[in-house]
Design an enzyme around this catalytic site. Structure first.
Site, short mmCIF file in Angstrom:
data_model
loop_
_atom_site.label_atom_id
_atom_site.label_comp_id
_atom_site.label_asym_id
_atom_site.label_seq_id
_atom_site.Cartn_x
_atom_site.Cartn_y
_atom_site.Cartn_z
N GLU A 203 0.84 -1.21 0.00
CA GLU A 203 0.00 0.00 0.00
C GLU A 203 0.87 1.26 0.00
O GLU A 203 0.69 2.14 0.84
CB GLU A 203 -0.92 0.01 1.22
CG GLU A 203 -2.00 -1.05 1.18
CD GLU A 203 -3.08 -0.80 2.23
OE1 GLU A 203 -2.76 -0.31 3.32
OE2 GLU A 203 -4.25 -1.08 1.92
N GLU A 299 -5.49 -8.28 -1.21
CA GLU A 299 -6.22 -8.38 0.06
C GLU A 299 -7.66 -8.00 -0.23
O GLU A 299 -7.92 -6.96 -0.84
CB GLU A 299 -5.70 -7.39 1.11
CG GLU A 299 -4.30 -7.63 1.59
CD GLU A 299 -3.82 -6.53 2.54
OE1 GLU A 299 -4.65 -5.80 3.12
OE2 GLU A 299 -2.59 -6.39 2.67
#
Ligand code: GAL
Length: 987
Positions: A203, A299
């Site tokens: 991220e 995810e």
């Protein structure tokens, strides 16, 4: 126990002949004694590539049906095998793991991959369980761990983390060198294991356009390749921003070896999002950001984390996460992802585990159960049922691996959303059908493309959709040798087993379902159990079977063409939960009955089955043709042959016996905190006299650096002693401190308690606040205001370092005291500091032990002699400011062959303001805050919890003196009980 050295197996996703050799290793892989590994083949290298549809593993289309598991959240290597076998049995073909830098590195240049940190053993266990692995070693991981995975020692480094700063890159390279040396031998590409994919960073949403980010990403790419990582690489884009797609940074001239992936945690009450084929498209559309790589969700929410005080789930704890992200949520959201072409799907978390010791980031407490499909106590929850249904469908219906968006279709009821896709090679059509309303919709029909042209489906009656449900209608697939025009029951599994083809079709109990098959001759249809009807049209060569799902309806079809018959098993959800498939060298077996089938092996006429029961259970086995007998966990089972072509056990398999748990009595007690007394000798402590810090917290003017990290104290409690003398008249002292969530401090002057301060309990809007600062002002008692020597003793519980999600060095915000000022006088204070050692306990690791007096003197360790301590019984009610310890020992004696999962439960009157750190055999298994919660039960992992041996439990109780403090009731609780399990080695 066999040494797993130079062995390989063929046990991966259906159709994928995986052969690899596990690297030679010192340590022994824990494996059920009676499970023998499948066929051993020589070392072979493999290819892992991809096209726009899916991964291509040795050229075969492979959809990844993956679950996130963190080895560091299960500190007992034996149990890794248990979790991994449970996931493989439940249809997952892959796991994804973070590797947490801080867990492996107590100090710069020091890396430890032994014991509970033996990553190689974990990767070997995953390979042995037949699971592919995506590894995600950061360097930054987030993951709700302290500092987002950065080691404590990095908090004092000047280089800005997550940039191309050379100091930071040197640290990151040091970590990558160490961790990649462990990972590289287990790559699928070189025949050593099942590591299939590797993630760079996590991220990373900073420095997108200033050149810093692209230089950093390019550096990581080159470094990882230089370390011998040859599998495809990817990054996990935070949400759907289209960041770090292929081509956005230099891959050193290499092309086609890097994938785009993104993540998402949609609200379970929202309409499932279209992050692919059917969505808004473009850069922020999810997989559409990278049209030439397969849809990849690194995810996708499988639950969510909870904060201290439990505001996230209104105090329900992780039961709240599991209730809102339940089996229905999974079907709706994950099938919507598949409908959108997402072929790599990783559910975060699938086994959450425990943030033991000082692992938890400020935003979470000890349990990281997450509401996941496999709970923290390793119990299989009802959330595994849709995962198994979908996972086995992906495994056994290969047409799903390559899907294009097809012509739009609408159902007879417009409340049913239709996603229509087709496989360009096989002509199979799939209709993903979702009811977004909350009420049941019945009598739905749909125009379906079949090999026999467009048909309105079903031919008889209509489909039923319970509120908020989703299912897959398949057309043009094969079940064994037979062609299916369509099935309104979702296909779950198909294989040729022995002398027949066997297929499992699923749906909700009470759903009317219909399947239409091609039959060239007049078939004989026998309903073996339950009720079903059939009709055959000789002119169209179509055989139709209708039933209503209830338990298992068995229909045997003999097609009258001399070829093998087809056994249809229509299973409702509850029944499908009892069905298991496993590969054997002689072909697959399908088993009905037990709570788990871990493994199967067939040799000649016998099939050896290994698994668990949680209650008395049937055992029925469909096995390769030669098989005439079965064993269950090593014992021969008397069986007879059924009309379904299976072997059925004559009597039920036994469930587990009850597990007696001892009461916790015989407590010993000692008081602590000599550090608060004025005469305590702190001459061996470090002087806190630095003048500058790499922290992002400014050093207040006129103050020395008091931040704990600057003196090497990174985890757990920290003591300060400030010595001053001089002019009288100080009327109050103000202590400023900075902590994670639920930080606290206690102060004494010349041995007299001044008071305590606790950071507030987060409201739901503060659930993600990571750094909490406060100033506690305590009046100085008149008797202590005189001139002369004074000692101010302060105990700070700093909790955890902030994560660094924003790439702004948030993990370097100070922990501990930040400033101390007086009113009425301005004495000059000389400070000394003492905290926990990151290197003292090389077995339990850097995050186990803090700086309490008891910890510094081994009071938490099983070897500590407490016989001189006072005998007490619980519950206790004691008002004091400071630290007190309670110890007891007990014997845990589960019956043989039973996997008993045990927790420690603490409870007391909720107004009582105290907390307890829980140590089992020296392992710091969590923090209980009586008046905050919500966690009251702490999992004691088997292996740390020793069977048939003495276990030593120690509680370090910190009380603020404002109320009576406990412990109240402290008891062992049985969290799971199964006959079976895996052999446990003590940690
Ligand atoms: C993601 C992140 C994970 C974890 C998760 C929430 O955004 O990549 O590391 O923090 O959120 O549990």
């Amino acid at each position: 126990m066999p040494e797993i050295d130079r062995r390989s197996f063929t046990a991966l996703a259906a159709g994928t002949a995986a052969s690899f050799v596990l690297p030679a290793r010192r340590s022994t892989l824990i494996q059920p004694e009676n499970v023998v590994a499948p066929a051993v083949t020589p070392a072979a290298s493999h290819t892992v590539s991809f096209d726009k549809y899916s991964l291509l593993v040795d050229g075969r289309r492979t959809a990844l049906w993956s679950g996130e598991v963190h080895p560091f959240r299960l500190p007992s290597p034996s149990l890794w095998t248990d979790v991994l076998q449970k996931l493989r049995a439940n249809g997952y073909n892959a796991i994804s793991i973070y590797v947490n830098w801080s867990y492996h590195s107590p100090a710069a240049g020091v890396y430890d991959f032994t014991g509970v940190r033996d990553l190689g053993q974990f990767l070997a266990a995953a390979a042995q369980a037949g699971l592919f692995v995506t590894v995600r070693p950061g360097p930054y991981i987030n993951a709700e761990v302290d500092a987002g995975g950065f080691p404590g020692w990095m908090t004092t480094s000047s280089g800005t983390a997550r940039t191309n700063n050379s100091t930071y890159l040197a640290h990151a390279d040091e970590w990558l060198t160490a961790v990649n040396a462990v990972i590289a031998p287990y790559q699928y590409t070189n025949g050593g294991g099942t590591v299939l994919l590797y993630q760079l960073e996590n991220e990373y949403s900073a420095h997108l356009s200033d050149g810093v980010g692209s230089a950093y990403m390019a550096h990581l790419y080159a470094k990882v390749r230089a370390d011998g990582i040859t599998v495809p690489l990817f990054h996990n884009d935070k949400g759907r921003n289209g960041d770090w797609v292929p081509g956005s940074f230099s891959t050193n001239g290499e092309s086609g070896r890097y994938l785009y992936a993104f993540d998402g945690y949609p609200s379970p009450s929202s309409t499932p999002p279209d992050w692919g084929y059917f969505g808004s498209g473009g850069k922020t559309g999810g997989s559409t950001a990278s049209p030439n790589t397969p849809g990849f969700e690194a995810e996708f929410g499988g639950g969510w984390f909870d904060c201290w005080g439990g505001a996230e789930f209104s105090g329900q704890g992780y039961a709240g996460a599991r209730a809102s992200r339940d089996a229905v949520y999974e079907r709706r959201f994950y099938l919507t992802n598949l409908a959108n072409g997402i072929k790599l799907q990783n559910v975060y978390m699938t086994f959450g585990g425990t943030s033991w010791g000082w692992l938890p980031a400020p935003v979470v407490y000890t349990s990281y159960d997450y509401g996941a499909a496999l709970d923290e106590a390793r119990n299989q929850t009802s959330k595994l049922v849709p995962m198994k249904q979908i996972g086995l469908m992906l495994e056994s219906i290969p047409d799903l691996g390559k899907l294009d968006k097809a012509a739009s279709a609408s159902a007879s009821n417009s409340s049913v959303k239709v996603y229509h896709l087709s496989n360009p090679d096989t002509g199979a059509h799939f209709y993903f059908l979702r009811n977004d309303s909350s009420s049941t919709i019945s009598s739905v029909t749909l125009p379906v493309n079949t090999s026999g042209g467009a048909l309105t489906v079903p031919a008889s009656g209509g489909m039923r959709f319970p509120g908020k449900d989703m299912k897959v209608l398949a057309a043009g697939i094969k079940l064994g040798r037979r062609s299916v025009l369509y099935s309104t029951a979702q296909p779950m599994y198909q294989a040729t087993i022995g002398d027949q083809d066997v297929a499992v079709l699923t749906g909700r109990s009470g759903d009317p379902v219909e399947i239409m098959l091609t039959a060239s001759a007049t078939p004989t249809v026998t309903v073996l159990s339950g009720s079903a009807t059939s009709s055959f049209s000789a002119s169209s060569h179509r055989l139709r079977v209708n039933t209503t799902l209830s338990g298992i309806v068995r229909v045997l079809i003999n097609f009258g063409d001399g070829a093998a018959p087809l056994l249809l098993l229509f299973a409702d959800d509850a029944a499908s939960a009892t069905l298991w498939r496993q590969p054997t060298a002689a072909g697959p077996v399908l088993v009905r009955g037990p709570a788990l089938l871990r493994a199967a092996q067939s040799s000649g006429s016998a099939v050896q089955l290994t698994g668990d029961t949680t209650a008395a259970s049937d055992l029925e086995v469909w096995a390769p043709a030669a098989v005439t007998s079965a064993t269950w966990n090593g014992a021969l089972v008397a069986t007879s042959v059924t009309s379904s072509g299976s072997l059925l056990a004559s009597s039920k398999l036994a469930g587990p016996p009850s597990v007696p748990l001892p009461a916790l009595t015989g407590w010993r007690f000692a008081t602590e905190n000599p550090e608060s007394a004025s005469g305590f000798d702190d001459s061996g402590w470090r002087a806190a006299n630095k003048t500058s810090s790499a922290s992002i917290t400014p050093v207040p003017p006129g103050q020395p650096v008091l931040f704990a990290d600057d003196y090497g104290f990174h985890y757990g409690d920290v003591w300060y002693r400030g010595h001053y003398s001089g002019p009288s008249g100080a009327t109050s002292v103000s202590l400023s401190y900075s902590s994670g969530t639920q930080g606290m401090l206690m102060a004494w002057l010349d041995g007299t308690p001044l008071g305590t301060h606790r950071q507030p309990v987060p409201t739901s809007s503060q659930a993600n606040t990571q750094t909490w600062t406060a100033t506690a002002t305590f009046p100085i008692p008149s008797g202590l205001r005189g001139s002369g020597a004074h000692v101010l003793s302060v105990l700070v519980r700093p909790m955890a370092h902030s994560e660094d999600g924003g790439a702004n060095d948030a993990h370097k915000s100070a922990r501990g005291l930040t400033a101390v000022t007086f009113a009425g006088a301005t004495p000059s204070v000389g400070w000394r500091i003492q905290g926990g050692s990151v290197t003292a306990d090389s077995v339990r690791g850097p995050l186990n032990t803090g700086g309490l007096y008891g910890e510094r003197n081994g009071w938490h360790l099983p070897t500590f002699a407490d016989s001189a301590w006072q005998s007490v019984s619980l519950p206790r009610s004691d008002t004091f400011q400071g630290v007190r310890w309670y110890r007891t020992s007990f014997t845990f004696a589960p019956p043989q062959g039973v996997d008993a999962s045990v927790g420690l439960s603490l409870s007391d009157t909720s107004s009582r303001s105290y907390r307890a750190q829980i140590f089992l055999n020296g392992w710091n298994l969590g923090q209980y805050i009586n008046n905050v919660g919500p966690q009251h039960t702490f999992v004691l992992p088997n292996g740390i919890l020793r069977a048939n041996a003495t276990n030593v439990l120690a509680l370090a109780v910190l009380a603020d003196g404002t109320t009576p403090a406990g412990p109240g009731t402290v008891a062992l609780t049985l969290l799971g009980n199964a006959a079976g399990g895996v052999p446990i080695s003590n940690v």
